[in-house]
Design a protein around this motif. Sequence first.
Motif, PDB file in Angstrom:
ATOM      1  N   ASP A  14     -13.256  15.616  85.864  1.00  0.00           N
ATOM      2  CA  ASP A  14     -14.353  16.565  85.748  1.00  0.00           C
ATOM      3  C   ASP A  14     -14.194  17.385  84.480  1.00  0.00           C
ATOM      4  N   PHE A  15     -15.315  17.793  83.902  1.00  0.00           N
ATOM      5  CA  PHE A  15     -15.293  18.689  82.750  1.00  0.00           C
ATOM      6  C   PHE A  15     -16.498  19.619  82.845  1.00  0.00           C
ATOM      7  N   PRO A  16     -16.380  20.809  82.265  1.00  0.00           N
ATOM      8  CA  PRO A  16     -17.462  21.795  82.362  1.00  0.00           C
ATOM      9  C   PRO A  16     -18.560  21.568  81.323  1.00  0.00           C
ATOM     10  N   ASP A  17     -19.677  22.236  81.537  1.00  0.00           N
ATOM     11  CA  ASP A  17     -20.731  22.272  80.523  1.00  0.00           C
ATOM     12  C   ASP A  17     -20.227  23.099  79.349  1.00  0.00           C
ATOM     13  N   ALA A  18     -20.454  22.629  78.154  1.00  0.00           N
ATOM     14  CA  ALA A  18     -20.102  23.394  76.955  1.00  0.00           C
ATOM     15  C   ALA A  18     -20.978  22.888  75.817  1.00  0.00           C
ATOM     16  N   GLU A  19     -21.380  23.796  74.955  1.00  0.00           N
ATOM     17  CA  GLU A  19     -22.235  23.435  73.829  1.00  0.00           C
ATOM     18  C   GLU A  19     -21.551  22.390  72.953  1.00  0.00           C
ATOM     19  N   GLY A  20     -22.270  21.327  72.652  1.00  0.00           N
ATOM     20  CA  GLY A  20     -21.756  20.284  71.769  1.00  0.00           C
ATOM     21  C   GLY A  20     -20.828  19.288  72.435  1.00  0.00           C
ATOM     22  N   LEU A  21     -20.500  19.485  73.708  1.00  0.00           N
ATOM     23  CA  LEU A  21     -19.575  18.579  74.398  1.00  0.00           C
ATOM     24  C   LEU A  21     -20.344  17.364  74.903  1.00  0.00           C
ATOM     25  N   ARG A  22     -19.982  16.207  74.392  1.00  0.00           N
ATOM     26  CA  ARG A  22     -20.578  14.942  74.814  1.00  0.00           C
ATOM     27  C   ARG A  22     -19.468  13.906  74.799  1.00  0.00           C
ATOM     28  N   PRO A  23     -18.981  13.522  75.978  1.00  0.00           N
ATOM     29  CA  PRO A  23     -17.875  12.566  76.046  1.00  0.00           C
ATOM     30  C   PRO A  23     -18.227  11.228  75.408  1.00  0.00           C
ATOM     31  N   THR A  24     -17.244  10.609  74.806  1.00  0.00           N
ATOM     32  CA  THR A  24     -17.421   9.275  74.241  1.00  0.00           C
ATOM     33  C   THR A  24     -17.718   8.309  75.387  1.00  0.00           C
ATOM     34  N   ALA A  25     -18.779   7.552  75.257  1.00  0.00           N
ATOM     35  CA  ALA A  25     -19.237   6.643  76.308  1.00  0.00           C
ATOM     36  C   ALA A  25     -18.196   5.577  76.639  1.00  0.00           C
ATOM     37  N   ASP A  26     -18.225   5.112  77.894  1.00  0.00           N
ATOM     38  CA  ASP A  26     -17.306   4.068  78.342  1.00  0.00           C
ATOM     39  C   ASP A  26     -17.343   2.851  77.420  1.00  0.00           C
ATOM     40  N   ALA A  27     -18.545   2.388  77.077  1.00  0.00           N
ATOM     41  CA  ALA A  27     -18.671   1.181  76.252  1.00  0.00           C
ATOM     42  C   ALA A  27     -18.052   1.374  74.874  1.00  0.00           C
ATOM     43  N   VAL A  28     -18.180   2.573  74.327  1.00  0.00           N
ATOM     44  CA  VAL A  28     -17.598   2.856  73.012  1.00  0.00           C
ATOM     45  C   VAL A  28     -16.080   2.893  73.111  1.00  0.00           C
ATOM     46  N   ARG A  29     -15.546   3.555  74.157  1.00  0.00           N
ATOM     47  CA  ARG A  29     -14.093   3.586  74.335  1.00  0.00           C
ATOM     48  C   ARG A  29     -13.534   2.188  74.556  1.00  0.00           C
ATOM     49  N   GLU A  30     -14.246   1.377  75.318  1.00  0.00           N
ATOM     50  CA  GLU A  30     -13.802   0.002  75.552  1.00  0.00           C
ATOM     51  C   GLU A  30     -13.728  -0.774  74.236  1.00  0.00           C
ATOM     52  N   LYS A  31     -14.754  -0.637  73.404  1.00  0.00           N
ATOM     53  CA  LYS A  31     -14.763  -1.314  72.106  1.00  0.00           C
ATOM     54  C   LYS A  31     -13.616  -0.809  71.229  1.00  0.00           C
ATOM     55  N   LEU A  32     -13.437   0.508  71.167  1.00  0.00           N
ATOM     56  CA  LEU A  32     -12.368   1.087  70.361  1.00  0.00           C
ATOM     57  C   LEU A  32     -11.005   0.543  70.768  1.00  0.00           C
ATOM     58  N   PHE A  33     -10.723   0.523  72.062  1.00  0.00           N
ATOM     59  CA  PHE A  33      -9.402   0.061  72.500  1.00  0.00           C
ATOM     60  C   PHE A  33      -9.271  -1.456  72.413  1.00  0.00           C
ATOM     61  N   ASN A  34     -10.372  -2.186  72.411  1.00  0.00           N
ATOM     62  CA  ASN A  34     -10.302  -3.618  72.081  1.00  0.00           C
ATOM     63  C   ASN A  34      -9.879  -3.788  70.628  1.00  0.00           C
ATOM     64  N   TRP A  35     -10.446  -2.983  69.729  1.00  0.00           N
ATOM     65  CA  TRP A  35     -10.062  -3.038  68.317  1.00  0.00           C
ATOM     66  C   TRP A  35      -8.581  -2.718  68.133  1.00  0.00           C
ATOM     67  N   LEU A  36      -8.087  -1.755  68.914  1.00  0.00           N
ATOM     68  CA  LEU A  36      -6.702  -1.290  68.759  1.00  0.00           C
ATOM     69  C   LEU A  36      -5.688  -2.170  69.497  1.00  0.00           C
ATOM     70  N   GLY A  37      -6.154  -3.049  70.357  1.00  0.00           N
ATOM     71  CA  GLY A  37      -5.243  -3.937  71.067  1.00  0.00           C
ATOM     72  C   GLY A  37      -4.937  -3.516  72.487  1.00  0.00           C
ATOM     73  N   GLN A  38      -5.762  -2.723  73.112  1.00  0.00           N
ATOM     74  CA  GLN A  38      -5.682  -2.282  74.503  1.00  0.00           C
ATOM     75  C   GLN A  38      -4.590  -1.258  74.797  1.00  0.00           C
ATOM     76  N   ASP A  39      -3.332  -1.587  74.547  1.00  0.00           N
ATOM     77  CA  ASP A  39      -2.236  -0.685  74.894  1.00  0.00           C
ATOM     78  C   ASP A  39      -1.653  -0.044  73.643  1.00  0.00           C
ATOM     79  N   LEU A  40      -1.123   1.159  73.805  1.00  0.00           N
ATOM     80  CA  LEU A  40      -0.593   1.929  72.682  1.00  0.00           C
ATOM     81  C   LEU A  40       0.855   2.361  72.939  1.00  0.00           C
ATOM     82  N   PRO A  41       1.739   1.444  73.317  1.00  0.00           N
ATOM     83  CA  PRO A  41       3.100   1.857  73.666  1.00  0.00           C
ATOM     84  C   PRO A  41       3.826   2.503  72.489  1.00  0.00           C
TER      85      PRO A  41
END
Length: 186
Positions: free
Chosen positions: A22-49
């Motif tokens: 959960d997160f509160p309402d705040a001006e300018g707060l817009r979480p990065t969408a699931d699809a964008v995060r999925e693409k980003l971590f596909n680019w990075l190789g999924q895991d970040l050990p």
Amino acid sequence: MKSAQRNRVRIIGGQWRRRLLDFPDAEGLRPTADAVREKLFNWLGQDLPGWYCLDLFAGSGALGFEAASRGAAQVVMVERNRTVCNALRENIAMLAANNIILECADGVKWLTQAAPARFDLVFIDPPFASKLQAAILTILPAIVKPSAYVYVEHDGSLDVPAGWTVWREGRAGRAHFNLLKLDDHA
């Protein structure tokens, strides 16, 4: 009035996969969408050990929690809004996320005082109206490792400063996003 559903973000991978935060309402707060995060971590190789990550302007914490869930050794979240900071603190405690450090501070000021050559991955996602992305990119070379990645979310008007190479890019609705590397290590 926003629905509770709209003020939740889902972790999509790693040890906390499917957990809702959960997160509160705040001006300018817009979480990065699931699809964008999925693409980003596909680019990075999924895991970040073993990676050291910085989530500047953490907001909902979607990017930082995702990195921590995927094995990052440490994630530093920086957020100046006290209400949002309190929510991040609660989510860190709920997950028992001992690999996350929360700094309740102004992101730009914190960045100018950060230790040099420390981070493998930096997330830059300030409110679009702030137009801070390009200025922050000029400061980052001092605090990232030479092989670091920098994820930048913006409104489409970002001029990538000299010294950076766009390694990957995408768009989801109004949000444009780039994954950058320093020129010598592209």
